[in-house]
Design a protein around this motif. Structure first.
Motif, PDB file in Angstrom:
ATOM      1  N   GLN A 250       2.313  10.317   3.158  1.00  0.00           N
ATOM      2  CA  GLN A 250       2.783   9.613   4.357  1.00  0.00           C
ATOM      3  C   GLN A 250       2.702   8.127   4.043  1.00  0.00           C
ATOM      4  N   PRO A 251       3.845   7.483   3.778  1.00  0.00           N
ATOM      5  CA  PRO A 251       3.817   6.085   3.341  1.00  0.00           C
ATOM      6  C   PRO A 251       2.997   5.210   4.289  1.00  0.00           C
ATOM      7  N   GLY A 252       2.072   4.472   3.711  1.00  0.00           N
ATOM      8  CA  GLY A 252       1.260   3.550   4.510  1.00  0.00           C
ATOM      9  C   GLY A 252       0.162   4.229   5.287  1.00  0.00           C
ATOM     10  N   VAL A 253       0.071   5.553   5.220  1.00  0.00           N
ATOM     11  CA  VAL A 253      -0.919   6.276   6.022  1.00  0.00           C
ATOM     12  C   VAL A 253      -1.857   7.097   5.144  1.00  0.00           C
TER      13      VAL A 253
ATOM     14  N   ARG B 292       2.781   2.229  -0.104  1.00  0.00           N
ATOM     15  CA  ARG B 292       4.144   2.557   0.320  1.00  0.00           C
ATOM     16  C   ARG B 292       5.074   2.633  -0.886  1.00  0.00           C
ATOM     17  N   MET B 293       4.783   1.786  -1.840  1.00  0.00           N
ATOM     18  CA  MET B 293       5.665   1.626  -3.000  1.00  0.00           C
ATOM     19  C   MET B 293       5.044   2.380  -4.179  1.00  0.00           C
TER      20      MET B 293
END
Lengths: 541, 313
Positions: free
Chosen positions: A211-214, A54-55
């Motif tokens: 896609q953050p986290g995906v 995510r980061m």
């Protein structure tokens, strides 16, 4: 008689509209098929990593997944090879006779993903931002007079005093590596996260598909000029043999396992241990330990509040603990864990198990009870924080609680989620007012194998790591290590640090365990590095 | 009717305002620190503190609240603390998989459950009724993840007809969409078939006891016509309520199915945000979910007038 006109109902097309719709669907299907065929010709590696990304700022975040992302997108000046020796990567270097001036020269052919050349000014800005953020780099910066770009390809680093480990700090593999970014990006405050993700590494970050986290997608950087030497550790030629790498996050381990066995993905970076027997039955899958250093579990006590503000209590607690019960409960399969009393890891150049005999022997409850009585324990409750949402790691606090109770401690085991624990461990309040006495965590072997970067060692009180150990003697040893000349002197200091850490119970090593990866047999030539890297790998059609 | 709809839409404003206030306060009172999560496990307290300062998390709560409300009034749900992505963009990206799977599930549920419920009512007390009720109890009782795993085992792992996981948008081809969506939709359908079939049966049994049904039979109308035209249409209102609220529940409660089948929907987005204390995303998702419930209830109320002309607002 009830009758209705279908075409009047919203969303229910008449025959002509239906035919048009069907035509569109058919066309879409054809285009999708064409797109699928085009993708099929690409060599794509699909990997399920240990956590979702995510980061995206590998200087601000110490999270390993962000570090791994950094190695895909960015390059480093110098890097460590498989033997732990520092090798040139983006730059070669020369050291002055007085060892106060390091001159780095960028090699030819380096460019960023936006097409701009990598210049010395980019390097200087990147090093300054990294130096303001990283713990080990902070020591280096204290000994630094200036870092200057003298021309487009030359950086001169001037020290105020010799710093023998300069290259080791600069080449350190794990959080936070000295990634090189364009000057305009590196100008971002070290307390703010970057918003542009342009590197000069072997892969390009595809921002449009993030896609953050995906899901995160990387494509091969066609203009990357790898070094000519073969890849070794994180050094050598970063030759990319695939077109795309996709990291996908699968929250369910069983789904990831089924997807790997079904050929939908190529790699699970960290497989759940209890699923390994099933994975091992698949002829298309290889189960292996990629990083031999693995991870070190540890318990940290709070030096600020009773009972563990008293070293005698900390020693009694350590005497009660044993590594075997902790690791057996957490991992179960002895193929994937090993007992190790060395705070710098077993089998490493600095590894030394002095002082850890009782830990490896399973602890001595009777001796712990006696020590507790002699120290005058007044039944002060010991608050142990247990995170219940981090899989197997969540079992260790239960084992510790049982061991401490057996030794006579009054234990209050409190369950919570990991983020609550992360927040609560920052509280300096007494345990009865939202503070704590013990929590457990783990450190990557590649981060814990030297006093230079070991995250838990700094014992500077309130400015140190959670638990706020204060130990000036240990700090002197760490400072001495930074100035040590040669491996023998480093080993001697590391031996002293090992003894001091266990004597003052700065933390309690609870054993080491491996990340076990499962990969499709189509995926080959993955380097045996602590950081999972995707250069050098090949994938069969 | 139009006046009623306008009134209902205006009533949404105070509801959403109260939701916004409660959500904001609860989140700020919940333990957790997004700065610590961003900084990583080995960050020092000083590094975390400086990050918290730069993220504005040290501002007084009321300042943060009014900043957020100000953004909301401009239609901006804020920015994710972790990824730096706009919450509007995140939700817009992640809502479609959930919406598409939910829609497919609802269509499948209604297509299966209404005939089953009708059959059960028609064969009330007989073998067919018992079979349908047994299926309903089973569908309702077995947890979604068990249904999901069994479907994966049979159709993906053993038969290899369908993929284990993943999602493809309809724009990537309806065939690929259905190949990936069918197992998660079937998993969700299991529970909603049970619920809707039972409601259809109960509602229809109630209607079938009415005088006008007896009259229809007395006039010699065929059984099937009585059942479908007179019975089912008049039993539609409670069925519609279940289907409507079921859809809202599907949208907000598909997290298990999204996890089992690796679907990047809003359920996973919400759980990830909660685990990471990504306040703007959590706030945005709760507001969205509340809005969906309000909207679905409004649509159900409007739909009542279509199925039952006696209802007027």
């Amino acid at each position: 008689m009830l009758s209705f006109n279908r075409s009047r109902i919203p969303g229910f097309p008449n025959a002509r509209a239906a035919a048009r719709g069907a035509g569109r669907v058919l066309a879409a299907g054809v285009f999708a098929l064409a797109a699928t065929t085009a993708h099929a010709q690409e060599k794509t590696v699909t990997a399920v990593m240990h956590s979702g990304l995510r980061m995206l700022d590998p200087i601000v975040s110490t999270a390993h997944i962000t570090r791994n992302h950094g190695y895909m997108v960015y390059d480093v000046l110098v890097a460590m090879d498989a033997e732990g020796a520092v090798q040139p990567q983006m730059a070669s270097w020369q050291v002055s006779d007085d060892r106060l001036i390091y001159t780095f020269t960028l090699r030819d052919g380096l460019s960023f993903h936006d097409g701009a050349d990598v210049t010395a000014a980019d390097v200087v800005a990147s090093l300054q931002r990294w130096g303001a953020r990283d713990g080990a780099a902070a020591f280096l910066m204290e000994a630094t007079g200036s870092i200057e770009a003298v021309d487009a390809k030359t950086v001169v680093w001037t020290l105020t005093e010799p710093f023998p480990l300069l290259l080791d700090v600069l080449a350190k593999q794990s959080s936070v590596p000295a990634f090189i970014m364009p000057e305009r990006v590196a100008a971002t405050s070290p307390d703010e996260t970057i918003t542009e993700y342009v590197g000069s590494g072997p892969f390009v970050f595809v921002e449009g598909e993030f896609q953050p986290g995906v899901k995160i997608v990387y494509e091969r950087f066609d203009d990357y000029a790898p070094r000519e030497e073969p890849a070794s550790g994180l050094a050598g030629g970063k030759v990319v043999n695939v077109d795309r790498v996709e990291w996908v996050t699968m929250p369910d381990s069983q789904t990831a396992m089924s997807a790997l066995m079904n050929g939908e993905i190529d790699l699970i970076e960290n497989s759940q241990i209890d699923l390994l027997p099933i994975l091992e039955t698949s002829p298309d899958v290889t189960v292996e330990i990629r990083d031999p250093l693995g991870y070190q579990g540890f318990a940290r006590m709070n030096f600020k509040h009773p009972p563990f503000d008293d070293v005698r209590m900390r020693k009694a607690a350590m005497m009660a603990l044993g590594q075997e019960q902790a690791m057996a409960t957490m991992i179960g399969n002895p193929d994937y864990y090993w007992l190790c009393g060395a705070i710098f890891g077993c089998g490493t150049p600095l590894g030394d198990e002095a002082g850890a005999e009782s830990l490896k022997a399973g602890g001595d409850k009777a001796a712990a009870r006696k020590m507790l009585e002699e120290a005058g324990y007044d039944n002060t409750p010991v608050v142990i924080m247990q995170a219940t949402d981090i899989g197997a790691m969540g079992t260790i606090p239960v084992v510790i609680a049982s061991d401490l109770r057996e030794a006579g401690f009054n234990v209050d085991l409190q369950s919570m989620d990991w983020q609550t624990l992360v927040s609560r461990r920052a509280s300096m309040n007494p345990p009865s007012e939202g503070g704590w006495n013990i929590f457990t965590s783990f450190a990557s072997g590649v981060e814990a194998n030297t006093p230079l970067v070991h995250p838990i060692l700094p014992s500077t009180g309130d400015t140190g790591w959670f638990g706020w150990a204060t130990d000036p003697e240990l700090e002197e040893m760490r400072a001495a290590y930074l100035k040590a000349e040669g491996l023998e002197e480093q080993k001697q200091i590391a031996h002293d640090i090992q003894a001091r850490v266990l004597d003052n119970v700065i933390f309690v090593p609870l054993g080491n365990y491996a990340f076990v990866q499962a990969r499709s047999n189509k995926l080959t030539d993955m380097l045996p590095t602590a950081v999972p890297v995707f250069w050098n790998v090949n994938i069969a059609d | 009717m139009l006046g009623y709809i306008v009134k209902r839409i205006l009533a949404v404003i105070p509801v959403m305002a109260i939701v916004a206030l409660i959500v904001f306060l609860i989140l700020r009172l919940t333990p957790g620190d997004p700065a610590a999560i961003i900084a990583g496990d080995t960050a020092t307290p000083d590094q975390i503190a400086s990050l918290r300062e730069s993220m504005g998390l040290n501002e007084p709560i009321y300042v943060q609240f009014f900043q957020w409300i100000g953004q909301l009034l401009h239609g901006d749900l804020g920015t994710s603390l972790l990824s730096g992505t706009s919450v509007n963009a995140l939700i817009a990206d992640r809502i479609w998989p959930t919406l598409n799977i939910a829609l497919l599930s609802i269509v499948m549920s209604v297509a299966i459950a209404v005939p089953l419920g009708t059959l059960a009512a028609w064969r009330h007390g007989r073998f067919g009724d018992h079979v349908v009720m047994a299926i309903s109890v089973a569908g309702f009782s077995v947890p979604a993840f068990v249904v999901g795993y069994v479907l994966i085992k049979v159709f993906a792992a053993d038969l290899r007809w369908l993929p284990v996981q993943g999602y493809r948008a309809p724009s990537q081809g309806m065939g690929e969409f259905l190949r990936h969506a069918i197992l998660p939709a079937m998993t969700l359908t299991a529970a909603y078939v049970a619920l809707t079939a039972r409601m259809t049966r109960a509602s229809l049994l109630n209607v079938l006891g009415e005088d006008y049904i007896r009259t229809a039979h007395a006039k010699g109308v065929k059984d099937v016509t009585v059942l479908l035209r007179h019975g089912l249409r008049n039993a539609a209102v409670p069925i519609l309520t279940v289907v409507g609220t079921g859809f809202a529940m599907l949208l907000s409660g598909v997290v298990v199915v999204e996890s089992v089948f690796n679907i990047p929907g809003i359920g996973r987005l919400t759980i990830d945000a909660v685990m990471a204390r990504d306040y703007p995303v959590i706030q945005g998702m709760i507001l969205l979910t509340s809005g969906i419930y309000v909207l679905v209830n409004l649509l159900i109320d409007i739909a009542y007038t279509v199925f039952d002309p006696r209802i007027r607002y």
